[in-house]
Design an enzyme around this catalytic site. Structure first.
Site, mmCIF file in Angstrom:
data_model
loop_
_atom_site.group_PDB
_atom_site.id
_atom_site.type_symbol
_atom_site.label_atom_id
_atom_site.label_comp_id
_atom_site.label_asym_id
_atom_site.label_seq_id
_atom_site.Cartn_x
_atom_site.Cartn_y
_atom_site.Cartn_z
ATOM 1 N NE ARG A 195 42.294 37.788 35.738
ATOM 2 C CZ ARG A 195 42.402 39.282 35.968
ATOM 3 N NH1 ARG A 195 41.228 39.845 36.386
ATOM 4 N NH2 ARG A 195 43.392 39.630 36.348
ATOM 5 C CB CYS A 196 41.643 31.807 41.120
ATOM 6 S SG CYS A 196 42.002 31.009 42.787
ATOM 7 C CB SER A 197 47.030 29.709 40.532
ATOM 8 O OG SER A 197 46.939 29.951 42.176
ATOM 9 C CG ASN A 212 38.372 33.800 39.183
ATOM 10 O OD1 ASN A 212 38.722 34.086 38.056
ATOM 11 N ND2 ASN A 212 38.614 34.915 40.080
ATOM 12 N NE ARG A 233 45.152 28.843 35.973
ATOM 13 C CZ ARG A 233 45.649 29.887 36.612
ATOM 14 N NH1 ARG A 233 44.960 31.059 36.910
ATOM 15 N NH2 ARG A 233 46.934 30.086 37.051
#
Length: 116
Positions: free
Chosen positions: A11-13, A9, A16
């Site tokens: 948008r998920c730190s 995802n 990433r």
């Protein structure tokens, strides 16, 4: 070396960070944005087996969809839980990295280092 896949995802730190850690270690995984392209029930069963998890262990219980989908119902069978995870992919913990014979949840991201 086996090929790796990450349920990602962007948008998920943590997701990433996990992807970056893999790349820093020479792994270019196949990226599956599981919110856009949810895994099938059979794919999810495979990942659960590789992790050695029951479905509840791979769920984000604080997501609104967890209760909305009825996943807090203890009477659901394993297959029913998996079907609901496919229908409500937001409840699937992220990121998950796996190959043909092993898997890890990237929380913390360093967990995936044991795969490579």
């Amino acid at each position: 070396m086996s090929e790796y896949t990450i349920y990602h995802n962007p948008r998920c730190s943590k997701s990433r960070q996990t992807l970056e850690l893999l790349k820093e270690n020479g792994v270019e995984p196949k990226i599956v944005e599981y919110l856009k392209n949810p895994p099938s029930a059979s794919e999810l069963k495979k990942v659960l087996k590789l992790l050695g998890f029951e479905p509840q262990q791979l769920m984000r219980k604080k997501e609104a969809e967890y209760k909305e989908a009825g996943l807090d119902n203890d009477a659901l069978s394993t297959d029913e839980q998996i079907k609901l995870m496919v229908a409500y992919p937001k409840v699937i913990e992220r990121p998950v990295v796996f190959s043909a014979d092993k898997a890890a949840v990237g929380r913390p991201p360093e967990n995936v280092l044991e795969l490579i």
